[in-house]
Design an enzyme around this catalytic site. Structure first.
Site, PDB file in Angstrom:
ATOM      1  N   ASP A 130       0.857  -1.187   0.000  1.00 34.32           N
ATOM      2  CA  ASP A 130       0.000   0.000   0.000  1.00 34.32           C
ATOM      3  C   ASP A 130       0.890   1.232   0.000  1.00 34.32           C
ATOM      4  O   ASP A 130       1.164   1.808   1.061  1.00 34.32           O
ATOM      5  CB  ASP A 130      -0.891   0.040   1.247  1.00 34.32           C
ATOM      6  CG  ASP A 130      -1.820  -1.151   1.354  1.00 34.32           C
ATOM      7  OD1 ASP A 130      -2.879  -1.118   0.721  1.00 34.32           O
ATOM      8  OD2 ASP A 130      -1.494  -2.107   2.085  1.00 34.32           O
ATOM      9  N   ARG A 138       4.204   2.684   2.931  1.00 32.06           N
ATOM     10  CA  ARG A 138       4.889   1.518   3.503  1.00 32.06           C
ATOM     11  C   ARG A 138       6.403   1.596   3.331  1.00 32.06           C
ATOM     12  O   ARG A 138       7.138   1.111   4.184  1.00 32.06           O
ATOM     13  CB  ARG A 138       4.378   0.230   2.854  1.00 32.06           C
ATOM     14  CG  ARG A 138       2.876   0.050   2.869  1.00 32.06           C
ATOM     15  CD  ARG A 138       2.295   0.040   4.264  1.00 32.06           C
ATOM     16  NE  ARG A 138       0.879  -0.312   4.237  1.00 32.06           N
ATOM     17  CZ  ARG A 138       0.022  -0.018   5.195  1.00 32.06           C
ATOM     18  NH1 ARG A 138       0.418   0.656   6.265  1.00 32.06           N
ATOM     19  NH2 ARG A 138      -1.250  -0.376   5.102  1.00 32.06           N
ATOM     20  N   ARG A 199      -6.487  10.539   2.864  1.00 31.25           N
ATOM     21  CA  ARG A 199      -6.238   9.531   1.826  1.00 31.25           C
ATOM     22  C   ARG A 199      -7.107   9.803   0.597  1.00 31.25           C
ATOM     23  O   ARG A 199      -6.867   9.241  -0.470  1.00 31.25           O
ATOM     24  CB  ARG A 199      -6.517   8.141   2.370  1.00 31.25           C
ATOM     25  CG  ARG A 199      -5.627   7.747   3.545  1.00 31.25           C
ATOM     26  CD  ARG A 199      -6.113   6.480   4.222  1.00 31.25           C
ATOM     27  NE  ARG A 199      -6.022   5.326   3.341  1.00 31.25           N
ATOM     28  CZ  ARG A 199      -6.576   4.142   3.621  1.00 31.25           C
ATOM     29  NH1 ARG A 199      -7.280   3.977   4.740  1.00 31.25           N
ATOM     30  NH2 ARG A 199      -6.431   3.138   2.785  1.00 31.25           N
ATOM     31  N   LYS A 234      -9.544   2.023  -4.862  1.00 28.97           N
ATOM     32  CA  LYS A 234     -10.273   1.536  -3.696  1.00 28.97           C
ATOM     33  C   LYS A 234     -11.051   2.697  -3.069  1.00 28.97           C
ATOM     34  O   LYS A 234     -10.754   3.862  -3.354  1.00 28.97           O
ATOM     35  CB  LYS A 234      -9.300   0.902  -2.684  1.00 28.97           C
ATOM     36  CG  LYS A 234      -8.148   1.815  -2.232  1.00 28.97           C
ATOM     37  CD  LYS A 234      -7.107   1.022  -1.460  1.00 28.97           C
ATOM     38  CE  LYS A 234      -6.033   1.920  -0.890  1.00 28.97           C
ATOM     39  NZ  LYS A 234      -4.962   1.157  -0.242  1.00 28.97           N
ATOM     40  N   HIS A 235     -12.081   2.414  -2.267  1.00 27.97           N
ATOM     41  CA  HIS A 235     -12.617   1.134  -1.812  1.00 27.97           C
ATOM     42  C   HIS A 235     -14.060   1.084  -2.307  1.00 27.97           C
ATOM     43  O   HIS A 235     -14.906   1.800  -1.781  1.00 27.97           O
ATOM     44  CB  HIS A 235     -12.589   1.025  -0.292  1.00 27.97           C
ATOM     45  CG  HIS A 235     -11.247   1.281   0.334  1.00 27.97           C
ATOM     46  ND1 HIS A 235     -10.750   2.550   0.533  1.00 27.97           N
ATOM     47  CD2 HIS A 235     -10.306   0.428   0.798  1.00 27.97           C
ATOM     48  CE1 HIS A 235      -9.552   2.465   1.115  1.00 27.97           C
ATOM     49  NE2 HIS A 235      -9.259   1.188   1.287  1.00 27.97           N
ATOM     50  N   HIS A 247     -11.720  -1.466   9.738  1.00 24.79           N
ATOM     51  CA  HIS A 247     -10.739  -2.371  10.338  1.00 24.79           C
ATOM     52  C   HIS A 247     -11.277  -2.962  11.645  1.00 24.79           C
ATOM     53  O   HIS A 247     -10.935  -4.085  12.019  1.00 24.79           O
ATOM     54  CB  HIS A 247      -9.425  -1.636  10.632  1.00 24.79           C
ATOM     55  CG  HIS A 247      -8.665  -1.254   9.402  1.00 24.79           C
ATOM     56  ND1 HIS A 247      -8.948  -0.114   8.691  1.00 24.79           N
ATOM     57  CD2 HIS A 247      -7.643  -1.864   8.766  1.00 24.79           C
ATOM     58  CE1 HIS A 247      -8.114  -0.040   7.661  1.00 24.79           C
ATOM     59  NE2 HIS A 247      -7.324  -1.084   7.683  1.00 24.79           N
ATOM     60  N   ASP A 320     -10.526  -6.083   0.076  1.00 19.35           N
ATOM     61  CA  ASP A 320      -9.705  -5.520   1.132  1.00 19.35           C
ATOM     62  C   ASP A 320      -9.334  -6.682   2.066  1.00 19.35           C
ATOM     63  O   ASP A 320      -9.817  -7.812   1.910  1.00 19.35           O
ATOM     64  CB  ASP A 320     -10.473  -4.429   1.877  1.00 19.35           C
ATOM     65  CG  ASP A 320      -9.553  -3.392   2.520  1.00 19.35           C
ATOM     66  OD1 ASP A 320      -8.337  -3.674   2.679  1.00 19.35           O
ATOM     67  OD2 ASP A 320     -10.038  -2.293   2.853  1.00 19.35           O
TER      68      ASP A 320
END
Length: 590
Positions: A130, A138, A199, A234-235, A247, A320
């Protein structure tokens, strides 16, 4: 083993696969004799099912023994994880000990590809992460860093968004990664959104759609097949209007059909039009669009009905993470991947228990719940994607070239120039630009951000000190910051999600600094919503706490550049519901 040796070895192992592979399109057609169907016919059911799973493995090399691999997968090394499960893909995280430096990542990628090529069906891997940039990054420096989507939204430039994605994608590919789970096409219309926020490019669907499509082109069309990566928008069907995090829970989004068409769908439509290779599903419930009660990841109405049939997407649908609570509340782990495949998904990301998930899919085929033809459809899409990106043709990278590409001066200069066009001045009551004072103090949220800004201010002459007070400063930390501010001429205070009640002490910090009587500049280094919560004569939004954003901030503070960013979201007034403290498109200059 050298990259050339690996390439020769791969060429031998892939001779049955790669004939005409580069001619395979994302829809599965081919101008040569070899098509994904030809590859598929020699695969066992176990090998086919393995191609549908993407998971992680622990270790900085393919042959590193790590106790977590034994604990979770029953083998010792990442290479053995790939071989045992015939994996279609691997995803990297810092917590899997996989991401240390560009050369190490490239060598790990080559080792994993060698394991895939030398086993089972001999099909190379999708290697992913990601790397959205900004809040979700990352791979850090020396890889080129960008401030993230909302900053690009403030910059309003499709060309900059495309260039940022092109640089990110080309650097990932140089390290052996070929799939990036980016960009986020979510339209952040809910300022309380805990999981999307910066994001997202914007709360405006047209702007979000324009920049989403630009990034797809950057990832996928900026160079040849062996130098680009697959993007994964996404998403779906849109995670922008929620105040819950999938999450840890299952968000419910109450958009009706008209709202979805106007707000959520445009970025996905434009991304599909731009040719995105993949779309990632969201673990959300949309009851006014789908009456199944299932999260979208498990809903045929959403993945097949809306994404495939209505929007016409023919590429790879990836879920996901299947470890997230948003998808695990109603079904056992063995059923979740089966339901996702029945809904229309092709790639199954990070199941909670990989063996249980694979056994569940194989068992469903053998019982007749899933047909092998359905499995074949997804495997062909996955193989076509690998072919389109040149992964089947040559999965390996030249380690000797990594440092020439990753973090090159050309890329870093481009990143800085792009970031300079995103900084947004929200309020300025005669404070800015600063004449360099003798002493400046930087405080607020973020050890790295405060240090990076202090370093860049100090390079311009002022004697500068920094104090990180964290996301939730204590009264003692606030008192310490006030004491230091009184000893300096100007204070710059960084806020990070201070709008969130959990972080309300950041507001106390800003007010206490303001009460010193010394000039204070407040900077929202994440969501710009902070600016409505404390009355300070100067407010700036950077949307990022990365060093590249702190350099752009320093330039604005001292008038080296004129701030040109415009708010990509409105900033609501918490004291006057329904009104905005700063409207969409607001941004000052000089």
């Amino acid at each position: 083993m050298s990259p050339k040796t690996r390439t020769r070895r791969a060429a031998t192992a892939l001779s049955a696969l790669a004939v005409g592979a580069v001619a395979i399109t994302a829809t599965g057609g081919a101008s040569g004799p070899q098509r994904p169907a030809d590859i598929l016919q020699d695969m066992t059911l176990e090998e086919k099912v393995g191609q549908l799973f993407v998971t992680y493995a622990y270790g900085r090399t393919a042959d590193t023994a790590h106790p977590k691999n034994q604990e979770e997968f029953g083998v010792d090394t990442p290479a053995q994880v790939v071989q045992k499960y015939h994996l279609g893909g691997i995803i990297h995280f810092t917590w899997t000990d996989s991401l240390h430096d560009p050369v190490q990542i490239a060598e790990l990628s080559n080792g994993l590809q060698e394991a895939a090529v030398d086993s089972g069906a001999g099909v190379p891997l999708l290697i992913s992460t990601d790397q959205e940039q900004g809040q979700v990054t990352r791979i850090g420096e020396p890889a080129t860093q960008f401030p993230g989507n909302m900053a690009l939204g403030a910059g309003r430039s499709p060309e900059d968004a495309e260039r940022a994605a092109a640089i990110t994608g080309q650097e990932l590919r140089a390290m052996g990664l070929n799939l990036d789970f980016a960009p986020s096409g979510d339209v952040n219309v809910n300022p309380s959104n805990p999981v999307i926020g910066v994001r997202s490019f914007s709360s405006d669907p047209a702007l979000a759609a324009q920049l989403t499509a630009a990034q797809v082109r950057g990832y996928e069309d900026s160079a040849g097949p062996g130098e680009t990566v697959s993007g994964s928008v996404k998403h779906f069907p849109g995670h922008g209007d929620t105040n819950q995090d999938s999450h840890t829970s299952l968000p419910v989004i109450e958009h009706d059909r008209q709202q979805w068409e106007q707000l959520d769908a445009p970025p996905f439509r434009e991304a599909i039009g731009a040719g995105t290779d993949a779309v990632m599903s969201a673990h959300i419930v949309v009851p006014k669009l789908d009456d199944s009660g299932e999260p979208s990841t498990l809903s045929p109405n959403v993945l097949t009905g809306m994404l495939r049939d209505e929007l016409g997407f023919q590429g790879v649908i990836i879920t996901d993470s299947l470890q997230m609570e948003g998808v695990r509340q109603e079904h056992p782990d063995a059923e979740i991947p089966v339901l996702a495949l029945k809904a229309g998904a092709d790639l199954l990301l990070m199941p909670k228990d990989l063996q249980t998930a694979i056994d569940g899919v194989i068992g469903a085929v053998r019982s007749g719940e899933l047909s092998e033809q359905r499995i074949d459809e997804s495997v062909q899409r996955v193989l076509a994607l690998k072919a389109a990106r040149g992964v089947l043709d040559d999965p390996f990278v030249d380690v000797s070239r990594v440092d020439q590409v990753v973090g090159s001066q050309e890329h870093r200069d481009a990143a800085q120039a792009i970031t300079d066009r995103t900084t947004t001045l929200l309020r300025n009551d005669g404070v800015l630009p600063l004449q360099p004072p003798a002493r400046m103090f930087v405080t607020g949220a973020g050890d790295e951000a405060t240090a990076a800004l202090a370093e860049r201010i100090g390079a311009r002459g002022p004697q500068t000190s920094a104090l990180d007070t964290g996301l939730q400063p204590t009264p003692e930390q606030i008192a310490q910051a006030v004491e230091q501010a009184q000893q300096h001429d100007v204070t710059v205070v960084l806020t990070n999600a201070a709008w969130n009640e959990d972080n309300a002490a950041q507001r106390d910090l800003v007010r206490a600094l303001q009460e010193t009587g010394k000039p204070v500049v407040a900077v929202a280094v994440r969501d710009p919503y902070d600016a409505a919560h404390v009355d300070v004569p100067a407010w700036i939004a950077t949307y990022s706490d990365k060093p590249v954003a702190m350099e752009s901030l320093a330039k604005v503070l001292f008038g080296e550049t004129t701030p040109v960013g415009k708010l990509p979201v409105p900033v609501p007034d918490p004291n006057r519901p329904g009104t905005d403290a700063y409207p969409f498109g607001h941004g000052l200059g000089w």
